[in-house]
Design an enzyme around this catalytic site. Structure first.
Site, PDB file in Angstrom:
ATOM      1  N   CYS A   1       0.840  -1.196   0.000  1.00 44.65           N
ATOM      2  CA  CYS A   1       0.000   0.000   0.000  1.00 44.65           C
ATOM      3  C   CYS A   1       0.879   1.253   0.000  1.00 44.65           C
ATOM      4  O   CYS A   1       1.575   1.515  -0.960  1.00 44.65           O
ATOM      5  CB  CYS A   1      -0.968  -0.040   1.185  1.00 44.65           C
ATOM      6  SG  CYS A   1      -2.393   1.068   0.999  1.00 44.65           S
TER       7      CYS A   1
ATOM      8  N   HIS B   1      -3.816  -5.106  -0.159  1.00 42.06           N
ATOM      9  CA  HIS B   1      -3.444  -5.754   1.104  1.00 42.06           C
ATOM     10  C   HIS B   1      -3.529  -7.265   0.951  1.00 42.06           C
ATOM     11  O   HIS B   1      -4.611  -7.848   1.077  1.00 42.06           O
ATOM     12  CB  HIS B   1      -4.362  -5.290   2.236  1.00 42.06           C
ATOM     13  CG  HIS B   1      -4.040  -3.915   2.721  1.00 42.06           C
ATOM     14  ND1 HIS B   1      -3.164  -3.674   3.759  1.00 42.06           N
ATOM     15  CD2 HIS B   1      -4.463  -2.699   2.296  1.00 42.06           C
ATOM     16  CE1 HIS B   1      -3.067  -2.366   3.956  1.00 42.06           C
ATOM     17  NE2 HIS B   1      -3.843  -1.756   3.081  1.00 42.06           N
TER      18      HIS B   1
ATOM     19  N   GLU C   1      -2.696  -9.499   2.985  1.00 39.91           N
ATOM     20  CA  GLU C   1      -3.122 -10.119   4.244  1.00 39.91           C
ATOM     21  C   GLU C   1      -4.625 -10.024   4.462  1.00 39.91           C
ATOM     22  O   GLU C   1      -5.176 -10.650   5.379  1.00 39.91           O
ATOM     23  CB  GLU C   1      -2.390  -9.455   5.417  1.00 39.91           C
ATOM     24  CG  GLU C   1      -2.931  -8.106   5.845  1.00 39.91           C
ATOM     25  CD  GLU C   1      -2.565  -6.957   4.911  1.00 39.91           C
ATOM     26  OE1 GLU C   1      -3.032  -5.836   5.157  1.00 39.91           O
ATOM     27  OE2 GLU C   1      -1.814  -7.181   3.932  1.00 39.91           O
TER      28      GLU C   1
END
Length: 373
Positions: free
Chosen positions: A257, A339, A341
Site C-alpha cells: 500500500c 493488502h 493479508e
C-alpha cells in the site's frame, strides 16, 4: 429533530441521527466492504478520515477485539445507514463520534462524483448546522496529514518472534527463539495482520518507527526491509523514502500500500492523489504475466502514477489500470498496492508473503496453515 450534522466541502449540510456525541473534522471517504467493520475501524490507514460504510447495517455480528488491526479506532468519526447498539457502545468507549440514519448511497455517489472531500461533523443535543460548518472551516485550514506518521507508528523498536510450529496461533510477544529470517518492518501505520502474516511463516519481525534511521535498520541487520501501509500522502514519509534510497540493491525491499508508493518515489517514480481512492474488499487485480485475476482488499487514496525507470509494473487494477504490483528482480524489490493479508477480505494473495521471504535467500519454509474461525 436531527441531532447530527455533516457539513460537506461542496456546501451541503446532511442531517442525521447522532449515536455518539462529539465534534470533529476530516476527509470524508467510503468503504464498500460488507464485513470487517472491526478491522476497518482499527486500520491505521484511516487516520484523520471520516469513514462512511456503504453497506447498510454495521455491527450485526458484534465486536471482538481479536479482530482488531491495532490498539484503537483510527477514523475521526463513523457514518452508516444503521449502527447496532453494540458497535455504538464500542465507538462511545473510544470517544469516536458516530452518525447513522444517513442516506449513505447519496454520500457515496457524491464522493464518487466530486472526490473525497473534507467535512465537519457535529453530534449531540447542542449540534447545529452552524457548528458542523465551524468544524469544516477549521478543517480547511489544516495542512493535509502533517507528520501523520507520528500518530500511527510505534515510538520504540519492538520484536515479534516467528513461530516455531506452523498452524498454531500467531505469536505477538518476544521470546528467545530466533526466527528463520529477520524482517525490518518500518511502521508507517502497519496493520497487525501484516506482522502475523510474516511471523506465521517463521520470520522475526523487527517493527521500527516510521522515522527510523539507517543506523536503526543496520542494528537489525535484516534479510528484508519492509515498508508498511499507512495513511495520507507518501511524500510525507521522508525518512522511509531515505531508507529505501540507502539500502536498495544491498537489502531486499518489500512494501504494501503506502509502502509501494514510498518505494516507487525513492526509485524515481511519482505518485498522485486519486479522486476517491480504493477502499473495499472486492477490487479486481490482473497479473500481467499470467492473466490471472484475483480479488483484493484495498484502502488507499494515493497511487503510483509513474513507476519510474527502475521498477516494472507486474499487476494492474482491472477497473482503472492503476499499478497494483511493482518489481525489480535484479534489485530484489517486490511491492503490492493492495493488502495481501486481507483482514477483512479475500485470501487470494496471501502467497505474497512467501514471495517476500523468498527474497531473503530462498529458505526452505513450510507454508502456514490458515485457520478458520
Amino acid at each position: 429533530m436531527s441531532d447530527a450534522y455533516i457539513a460537506l466541502a461542496d456546501g451541503r449540510v446532511v442531517e442525521a441521527r447522532g449515536r455518539v456525541p462529539g465534534r470533529t473534522r476530516g476527509e470524508l471517504v467510503f468503504t464498500t466492504a460488507y464485513t470487517g467493520y472491526e478491522e476497518s475501524l482499527t486500520d491505521p490507514s484511516y487516520e484523520e478520515q471520516v469513514l462512511t460504510f456503504s453497506y447498510p447495517l454495521i455491527g450485526n455480528y458484534g465486536v471482538r477485539d481479536e479482530r482488531f488491526e491495532s490498539d484503537r479506532i483510527h477514523p475521526r468519526a463513523a457514518v452508516a445507514r444503521e449502527f447496532t447498539d453494540e458497535i455504538v457502545e464500542w465507538l462511545a468507549e473510544e470517544g469516536v463520534p458516530a452518525i447513522d440514519h444517513v442516506d449513505t448511497r447519496d454520500l457515496v455517489t457524491t464522493i464518487r462524483e466530486e472526490g473525497a472531500m473534507r467535512c465537519g461533523i457535529a453530534v449531540g443535543p447542542d449540534a447545529t448546522p452552524e457548528t458542523a460548518r465551524e468544524e469544516l472551516e477549521a478543517c480547511k485550514g489544516m495542512s493535509e496529514h502533517a507528520d501523520i506518521g507520528a500518530q500511527v507508528s510505534v515510538t520504540e523498536p519492538t520484536i515479534h518472534r516467528g513461530l516455531a510450529e506452523r498452524g498454531s496461533a500467531a505469536s505477538r510477544t518476544e521470546s528467545d527463539d530466533g526466527g528463520e529470517c529477520d524482517v525490518a518492518l518500518v511502521d508507517c501505520g502497519a496493520k497487525g495482520s501484516i506482522v502475523s502474516s510474516l511471523t506465521d511463516r517463521g520470520a522475526d519481525v523487527h517493527v521500527l518507527p516510521y522515522d527510523a534511521s539507517v543506523a536503526d535498520v543496520e542494528a537489525v541487520d535484516p534479510d528484508v526491509l519492509f515498508i508498511s501501509n499507512g495513511p495520507g500522502d507518501p511524500a510525507n514519509f521522508e525518512a522511509a523514502t531515505a531508507l529505501v534510497e540507502h539500502f536498495v540493491g544491498d537489502v531486499p525491499l518489500a512494501g504494501i500500500c503506502l509502502g509501494q508508493q514510498v518505494i516507487a518515489r525513492a526509485l524515481g517514480g511519482t505518485t498522485e492523489k486519486m479522486a476517491f481512492g480504493h477502499r473495499g474488499v472486492n477490487q479486481p487485480v490482473r497479473d500481467l504475466d499470467t492473466g490471472r485475476v484475483v480479488m483484493t482488499t484495498q484502502n488507499h487514496g494515493y497511487t503510483v502514477a509513474d513507476p519510474g525507470p527502475r521498477l516494472d509494473v507486474t499487476q494492474v487494477n482491472v477497473n482503472d489500470d492503476t499499478a497494483e504490483g511493482l518489481t525489480n528482480e535484479e534489485l530484489r524489490v517486490i511491492t503490492r498496492q493492495y493488502h495481501p493479508e486481507a483482514n477483512p477480505g479475500p485470501h487470494d494473495t496471501l502467497d505474497f508473503f512467501d514471495d517476500v521471504l523468498d527474497l531473503a535467500g530462498g529458505r526452505d519454509r513450510k507454508r502456514p496453515v490458515v485457520a478458520s474461525d
